[in-house]
Design a protein around this motif. Structure first.
Motif, PDB file in Angstrom:
ATOM      1  N   GLY A 157       4.012  -5.230 -13.561  1.00  0.00           N
ATOM      2  CA  GLY A 157       3.274  -4.712 -14.799  1.00  0.00           C
ATOM      3  C   GLY A 157       3.414  -5.335 -16.302  1.00  0.00           C
ATOM      4  N   HIS A 158       4.714  -5.284 -15.886  1.00  0.00           N
ATOM      5  CA  HIS A 158       5.048  -5.303 -17.551  1.00  0.00           C
ATOM      6  C   HIS A 158       5.439  -6.580 -17.441  1.00  0.00           C
ATOM      7  CE1 HIS A 158       7.584  -1.872 -17.126  1.00  0.00           C
ATOM      8  NE2 HIS A 158       6.623  -1.142 -17.753  1.00  0.00           N
ATOM      9  N   TYR A 159       5.429  -7.658 -16.309  1.00  0.00           N
ATOM     10  CA  TYR A 159       5.800  -8.763 -16.669  1.00  0.00           C
ATOM     11  C   TYR A 159       4.303  -9.521 -16.790  1.00  0.00           C
ATOM     12  CZ  TYR A 159       6.871 -13.802 -15.297  1.00  0.00           C
ATOM     13  OH  TYR A 159       6.851 -15.293 -15.331  1.00  0.00           O
ATOM     14  N   ARG A 160       3.438  -8.861 -16.012  1.00  0.00           N
ATOM     15  CA  ARG A 160       2.076  -9.645 -16.045  1.00  0.00           C
ATOM     16  C   ARG A 160       1.669  -9.159 -17.435  1.00  0.00           C
ATOM     17  NH1 ARG A 160      -2.262  -8.444 -13.234  1.00  0.00           N
ATOM     18  NH2 ARG A 160      -3.450 -10.534 -14.045  1.00  0.00           N
ATOM     19  N   LEU A 161       2.100  -7.663 -18.319  1.00  0.00           N
ATOM     20  CA  LEU A 161       1.633  -7.878 -19.799  1.00  0.00           C
ATOM     21  C   LEU A 161       2.408  -9.190 -20.395  1.00  0.00           C
ATOM     22  CD1 LEU A 161       0.305  -5.405 -20.949  1.00  0.00           C
ATOM     23  CD2 LEU A 161       2.655  -5.348 -22.132  1.00  0.00           C
ATOM     24  N   LEU A 162       3.702  -9.255 -20.094  1.00  0.00           N
ATOM     25  CA  LEU A 162       3.460  -9.831 -21.904  1.00  0.00           C
ATOM     26  C   LEU A 162       3.368 -11.482 -21.358  1.00  0.00           C
ATOM     27  CD1 LEU A 162       7.800  -8.519 -21.518  1.00  0.00           C
ATOM     28  CD2 LEU A 162       6.264  -7.888 -23.331  1.00  0.00           C
ATOM     29  N   GLN A 163       2.516 -12.079 -20.259  1.00  0.00           N
ATOM     30  CA  GLN A 163       2.692 -13.539 -20.629  1.00  0.00           C
ATOM     31  C   GLN A 163       1.742 -13.005 -20.409  1.00  0.00           C
ATOM     32  OE1 GLN A 163       1.193 -14.002 -15.847  1.00  0.00           O
ATOM     33  NE2 GLN A 163       2.265 -15.903 -15.933  1.00  0.00           N
ATOM     34  N   ARG A 164       1.044 -12.713 -20.460  1.00  0.00           N
ATOM     35  CA  ARG A 164      -0.486 -12.483 -21.323  1.00  0.00           C
ATOM     36  C   ARG A 164      -0.719 -12.200 -22.673  1.00  0.00           C
ATOM     37  NH1 ARG A 164      -4.083  -8.381 -18.335  1.00  0.00           N
ATOM     38  NH2 ARG A 164      -1.904  -7.279 -17.869  1.00  0.00           N
TER      39      ARG A 164
ATOM     40  N   VAL B 248      -1.458  -3.946 -25.963  1.00  0.00           N
ATOM     41  CA  VAL B 248      -0.781  -3.515 -25.238  1.00  0.00           C
ATOM     42  C   VAL B 248      -1.963  -2.829 -23.974  1.00  0.00           C
ATOM     43  CG1 VAL B 248       0.434  -1.533 -26.548  1.00  0.00           C
ATOM     44  CG2 VAL B 248      -1.991  -0.889 -26.609  1.00  0.00           C
ATOM     45  N   GLY B 249      -0.868  -2.562 -23.018  1.00  0.00           N
ATOM     46  CA  GLY B 249      -2.568  -1.831 -22.004  1.00  0.00           C
ATOM     47  C   GLY B 249      -3.304  -1.680 -21.683  1.00  0.00           C
ATOM     48  N   SER B 250      -3.884  -1.299 -20.628  1.00  0.00           N
ATOM     49  CA  SER B 250      -6.040  -0.956 -21.289  1.00  0.00           C
ATOM     50  C   SER B 250      -5.027   0.969 -21.322  1.00  0.00           C
ATOM     51  CB  SER B 250      -6.705  -1.490 -20.246  1.00  0.00           C
ATOM     52  OG  SER B 250      -5.959  -1.542 -18.945  1.00  0.00           O
ATOM     53  N   ASP B 251      -4.273   0.871 -20.106  1.00  0.00           N
ATOM     54  CA  ASP B 251      -3.796   2.842 -20.625  1.00  0.00           C
ATOM     55  C   ASP B 251      -4.087   3.315 -21.674  1.00  0.00           C
ATOM     56  OD1 ASP B 251      -1.782   1.161 -20.249  1.00  0.00           O
ATOM     57  OD2 ASP B 251      -0.241   2.552 -19.789  1.00  0.00           O
ATOM     58  N   TRP B 252      -3.949   2.436 -22.466  1.00  0.00           N
ATOM     59  CA  TRP B 252      -3.625   2.551 -24.040  1.00  0.00           C
ATOM     60  C   TRP B 252      -5.096   2.998 -25.103  1.00  0.00           C
ATOM     61  CZ3 TRP B 252       0.223   6.296 -25.304  1.00  0.00           C
ATOM     62  CH2 TRP B 252       1.225   5.538 -24.512  1.00  0.00           C
TER      63      TRP B 252
ATOM     64  N   TYR C  37      -6.923  -4.654 -25.953  1.00  0.00           N
ATOM     65  CA  TYR C  37      -6.019  -4.187 -24.478  1.00  0.00           C
ATOM     66  C   TYR C  37      -6.124  -5.042 -23.424  1.00  0.00           C
ATOM     67  CZ  TYR C  37      -6.570  -0.374 -28.090  1.00  0.00           C
ATOM     68  OH  TYR C  37      -6.421   0.727 -29.594  1.00  0.00           O
ATOM     69  N   LEU C  38      -5.057  -4.978 -22.908  1.00  0.00           N
ATOM     70  CA  LEU C  38      -5.285  -5.877 -21.877  1.00  0.00           C
ATOM     71  C   LEU C  38      -5.494  -5.071 -20.625  1.00  0.00           C
ATOM     72  CD1 LEU C  38      -2.123  -8.627 -22.710  1.00  0.00           C
ATOM     73  CD2 LEU C  38      -4.550  -9.280 -22.866  1.00  0.00           C
ATOM     74  N   GLU C  39      -6.204  -6.106 -19.165  1.00  0.00           N
ATOM     75  CA  GLU C  39      -5.983  -5.127 -18.301  1.00  0.00           C
ATOM     76  C   GLU C  39      -5.095  -4.141 -17.750  1.00  0.00           C
ATOM     77  OE1 GLU C  39      -8.545  -4.776 -14.009  1.00  0.00           O
ATOM     78  OE2 GLU C  39      -9.147  -6.607 -15.651  1.00  0.00           O
ATOM     79  N   ARG C  40      -4.602  -2.965 -17.423  1.00  0.00           N
ATOM     80  CA  ARG C  40      -3.335  -2.654 -17.232  1.00  0.00           C
ATOM     81  C   ARG C  40      -3.255  -3.320 -15.287  1.00  0.00           C
ATOM     82  NH1 ARG C  40       0.062   1.107 -17.425  1.00  0.00           N
ATOM     83  NH2 ARG C  40       1.017   2.153 -15.445  1.00  0.00           N
ATOM     84  N   THR C  41      -2.314  -3.978 -14.602  1.00  0.00           N
ATOM     85  CA  THR C  41      -2.073  -3.971 -13.563  1.00  0.00           C
ATOM     86  C   THR C  41      -1.883  -3.280 -12.731  1.00  0.00           C
ATOM     87  OG1 THR C  41      -0.792  -5.995 -14.123  1.00  0.00           O
ATOM     88  CG2 THR C  41      -0.841  -5.284 -11.951  1.00  0.00           C
TER      89      THR C  41
END
Ligand code: CTP
Length: 445
Positions: free
Chosen positions: A16-23, A92-96, A111-115
Motif C-alpha cells: 500500500g505504501h509502495y503504490r501510494l509513493l509510486q502514484r 495522501v491516501g483516500s482514508d484521509w 486523495y489517491l485511492e487506498r490499496t
C-alpha cells in the motif's frame, strides 16, 4: 517542475505504501516524503509503531520514488512545509479524504485511492498475536487500567483474579471480562498479568505469574525488599519473560524528554533534585489504616524517588528519612534525603499533609521546574541566571497516562526493547532498596 509532497508513518513498509509513493511520484516531477517521528505518532495516539524512524526512512528511500525525505514532528507542520518547499500538490491516501482540504489554500490536494486489504495495523496484528492480559486486584487503579489498555492495540484485558471472590465478580461483570476463583486457572487463561493488588502481595503474585510463564506488569512499589526485586528480575530473565514496574511517570513522553534535557548539559551538572507529591487521602482507606504497609512513602514514594534515582543514580552515600506520623503511627508526610558525593535529592510525599507538588532539578548552569502534576509531565521550563532566559517545553500527556506503560510493556513482550531504558532493572531494584530501608527504620521491616 511540479513538486509533490506526501506524509505517513510507513511502519512495516508494505505494498500500500509502495503504490501510494509510486502514484504520488507520477503526479509530478519531484517527490518529497514526510516521515513521522515516534514522538509525533505517540502524541496522535499511534502507540505501537514497530519500526524505528531510521528504518522507516530507509524503506521509503528504498522504494526509489522519493527525491527527498523530511521528518514530520508536529501538527501544523504540513502547511508550513508546503509553503517552505513551494509545493504544487499535496497527496495522501483516500482514508484521509476531506481531512486535508484546508491545505487547498496553498496547493492542489489529491486523495489517491487506498490499496485494499493491507495496512500497517493489519501487519502489526499478524506479527504479534493479541496479548491477553489479566489483572490481579480490582481497586481504583485497576479501574483506570482497562479503559487505558483499550487504547493500545494488540492487548486485550480478558480476566481478573481477586481472592475476594465477590469483588472479582463485580469487577468482571462491569468490564465484561472473566473472573477466576483460582490463581492457577487465571494464569492459564492469559499471556500477561497486571498486578494492582496491595503492596505486600506483589512479591508472591509476581513469582506465581512468572512460574506460570506469564509476563508481568506490576504496580509500584513492585517489591519492598531489594533482594526480592533482584530475585524476581533474575527469575524473569531465566524464564525469558518481561517483568516491568508500573510507575507511569517513567514512561510518559514529557518525563523522558525532561530526563534527556537534564542530561544534555543545558543546566550544567545536576546537583539537586527535589520532588514532591501529596494527595489528601480518606483516613478510612487502606493507605492510612494498614499499619504495616500503609502510609505516604509506600504509597507515593516511588514517584518522588524516580527523578532522583534517574538523574543522580542509585549510588547515594547517605539516606535519611523524616516523617510526620498519624495517631496509628503511619507516616502522613515523609521526606527522604539522599546524599551523593556531589549532589543531593529530596523526595517528599504526603497523604495527610498537602503541599505544592513540584519537581525542581538544579544544575550548575540553571534549573528545570515542573509544576504539579509533574508526575504526569506535560510541560516544563528551563531557567537560567537571567530570569528572562526561560525555555519552555511541552509534550502530550493523554488520559491517565497508563497507556504509555502498557504500550511499552507490550513492545517489550513483542521483542522490541527500545523502551527498556525508561525504567531499568537497576532502577527498580534501587527503588526497592529504599523502600526496604524505610520500612526498617520505621520498625516495619
Ligand atoms: N496507504 C495506502 N494504502 C494502504 C495503506 C496506506 O494508500 N493500504 C497510504 C496512506 O493513505 C498514507 C500513506 O500510505 O497516505 C502512509 O500511510 P500510513 O498511515 O503510514 O500506513 P497505514 O498502513 O495506513 O498505517 P496504519 O495502519 O498504522 O494507520
Amino acid at each position: 517542475m511540479t513538486k509533490v509532497i506526501t506524509y505517513g508513518t510507513f511502519d512495516l513498509f508494505h505494498e500500500g505504501h509502495y503504490r501510494l509513493l509510486q502514484r504520488a511520484k507520477e503526479l509530478g516531477d519531484y517527490l518529497i516524503v514526510g516521515v513521522t517521528t515516534e514522538e509525533y505518532d505517540q502524541a496522535r495516539g499511534k502507540l505501537n509503531v514497530m519500526d524505528s524512524l531510521m528504518t522507516r526512512i530507509e524503506n521509503v528511500k528504498k522504494s526509489g520514488f522519493a527525491d527527498e525525505v523530511l521528518i514530520e514532528s508536529s501538527p501544523g507542520q504540513k502547511a508550513l512545509d508546503i509553503q517552505k518547499y513551494q509545493i504544487d500538490i499535496f497527496t495522501v491516501g483516500s482514508d484521509w479524504a476531506g481531512q486535508f482540504d484546508y491545505l487547498k489554500e496553498y496547493c492542489k490536494v489529491v486523495y489517491l485511492e487506498r490499496t485494499k486489504n493491507i495496512s500497517s495495523t493489519m501487519l502489526r496484528a499478524q506479527r504479534a498475536s493479541i496479548c491477553r492480559i489479566g489483572m490481579i486486584g480490582t481497586g481504583r487503579i485497576a479501574e483506570r487500567f482497562i479503559p487505558e489498555a483499550k487504547l493500545v492495540s494488540g492487548i486485550n484485558t480478558e480476566a481478573v483474579y481477586n481472592p475476594h471472590l465477590e469483588s472479582g465478580r463485580r469487577f468482571a461483570k462491569r468490564w465484561e471480562i472473566d473472573a477466576y476463583e483460582s490463581l492457577e486457572d487465571f494464569c492459564e487463561a492469559v499471556d500477561a498479568v497486571y498486578i494492582a493488588a496491595p503492596h505486600e502481595t506483589h512479591y508472591q503474585y509476581i513469582r506465581s505469574a512468572l512460574k506460570h510463564g506469564k509476563h508481568v506488569l506490576c504496580e509500584k512499589p513492585m517489591a519492598l525488599r531489594k533482594s526480592q526485586a533482584e530475585e524476581l528480575f533474575e527469575y524473569a530473565k531465566e524464564q525469558g519473560l518481561i517483568l516491568f514496574e508500573g510507575i507511569k511517570t517513567a514512561y510518559c513522553p514529557g518525563f523522558t524528554r525532561l530526563l534527556g534535557i537534564a542530561c544534555s548539559g543545558m543546566i550544567g551538572t545536576i546537583r539537586n533534585v527535589e520532588a514532591c507529591f501529596t494527595k489528601l487521602e480518606n483516613p478510612s482507606h487502606r493507605e492510612l489504616t494498614d499499619e504495616r504497609y500503609g502510609g505516604s512513602f509506600t504509597e507515593l514514594g516511588s514517584y518522588v524517588m524516580l527523578p532522583i534515582i534517574k538523574l543522580l543514580g542509585s549510588q547515594y552515600q547517605e539516606l535519611r528519612f523524616e516523617c510526620i506520623r498519624g495517631k496509628n503511627g503511619l507516616d502522613l508526610f515523609t521526606k527522604a534525603f539522599f546524599t551523593y558525593p556531589e549532589g543531593m535529592g529530596t523526595a517528599t510525599c504526603g497523604l495527610g499533609v498537602k503541599s505544592e507538588g513540584r519537581l525542581v532539578v538544579s544544575g550548575t548552569l540553571g534549573y528545570i521546574v515542573v509544576e504539579a502534576p509533574w508526575w504526569k509531565t506535560a510541560y516544563f521550563e528551563v531557567h537560567h541566571e537571567n530570569p528572562q532566559d526561560v525555555e519552555k517545553f511541552s509534550e502530550r500527556f493523554l488520559g491517565d497516562g497508563l497507556r504509555y506503560e502498557i504500550s511499552d510493556f507490550l513492545s517489550m513482550i513483542n521483542g522490541n526493547s527500545r523502551s527498556e531504558y525508561k525504567l531499568t532493572r537497576g532502577d527498580s531494584t534501587a527503588l526497592a532498596g529504599v523502600m526496604e530501608r524505610f520500612l526498617e527504620v520505621e520498625g516495619r521491616g
